[in-house]
Write a protein that holds these residues in place. Structure first.
Motif, short mmCIF file in Angstrom:
data_model
loop_
_atom_site.label_atom_id
_atom_site.label_comp_id
_atom_site.label_asym_id
_atom_site.label_seq_id
_atom_site.Cartn_x
_atom_site.Cartn_y
_atom_site.Cartn_z
N CYS A 177 85.03 56.52 -29.03
CA CYS A 177 86.09 55.72 -28.39
C CYS A 177 86.27 56.10 -26.92
N ALA A 178 86.23 57.40 -26.64
CA ALA A 178 86.41 57.84 -25.26
C ALA A 178 85.27 57.38 -24.36
N ALA A 179 84.05 57.34 -24.89
CA ALA A 179 82.90 56.91 -24.10
C ALA A 179 82.89 55.41 -23.86
N ARG A 180 83.70 54.68 -24.60
CA ARG A 180 83.79 53.23 -24.42
C ARG A 180 85.14 52.81 -23.83
N ASP A 181 85.79 53.72 -23.15
CA ASP A 181 87.10 53.45 -22.57
C ASP A 181 86.94 52.59 -21.32
N PRO A 182 87.44 51.35 -21.32
CA PRO A 182 87.29 50.49 -20.16
C PRO A 182 88.04 50.99 -18.93
N ASP A 230 83.14 51.09 -16.02
CA ASP A 230 82.92 49.66 -15.82
C ASP A 230 81.96 49.20 -16.91
N ASP A 231 82.20 48.07 -17.51
CA ASP A 231 81.35 47.52 -18.57
C ASP A 231 81.09 48.58 -19.63
N ALA A 232 82.16 49.07 -20.23
CA ALA A 232 82.13 50.24 -21.13
C ALA A 232 81.25 50.05 -22.36
N ASP A 233 81.08 48.83 -22.84
CA ASP A 233 80.28 48.62 -24.05
C ASP A 233 78.79 48.45 -23.77
N ALA A 234 78.40 48.38 -22.51
CA ALA A 234 76.99 48.22 -22.17
C ALA A 234 76.24 49.54 -22.35
N PRO A 237 72.56 54.62 -20.03
CA PRO A 237 72.43 56.06 -20.15
C PRO A 237 72.66 56.80 -18.83
N LEU A 238 72.39 56.17 -17.72
CA LEU A 238 72.53 56.84 -16.43
C LEU A 238 73.98 56.91 -15.95
N ARG A 239 74.90 56.31 -16.69
CA ARG A 239 76.31 56.37 -16.26
C ARG A 239 76.83 57.80 -16.28
N HIS A 240 76.22 58.67 -17.09
CA HIS A 240 76.68 60.05 -17.20
C HIS A 240 75.89 60.99 -16.30
N ALA A 241 74.92 60.46 -15.56
CA ALA A 241 74.13 61.29 -14.65
C ALA A 241 74.83 61.36 -13.29
#
Length: 93
Positions: free
Chosen positions: A27-32, A36-40, A43-47
């Motif tokens: 749930c935390a990783a999909r927090d809008p 941005d665009d939390a459900d997409a 993988p590089l969003r955390h880099a």
């Protein structure tokens, strides 16, 4: 799961004393509010140096209660990847 020692609030909600609550990484990783665009699938969003606080915490929330073995787990991940790259040939698609 953990419970509060006394009543209090979390995320704008009242948490009564004796309640049980669970921290959900999914749930935390999909927090809008955090992404941005939390459900997409990105993988590089955390880099990089983007700090999303506790929204991404595979080893627990940052701070003194973080998993003691997270550095070991990260080192093992790098070692595992190195072994794979030595044993297999990686070609572009």
């Amino acid at each position: 799961s953990r419970g509060p020692a006394g009543g209090g609030g979390a995320g704008g909600y009242l948490v009564p004393k004796g309640s049980t609550f669970v921290y959900s990484i999914a749930c935390a990783a999909r927090d809008p509010d955090a992404f941005d665009d939390a459900d997409a699938f990105e993988p590089l969003r955390h880099a990089g140096s983007a700090d999303h606080g506790a929204a991404w915490g595979p080893f627990g929330p940052p701070g003194p209660r973080k998993c003691l073995g997270y550095r070991l787990a990260e080192a093992e991940g790098v070692a595992f990847l190195a072994v794979l790259l030595r044993r297999f040939r990686v070609l572009p698609p």
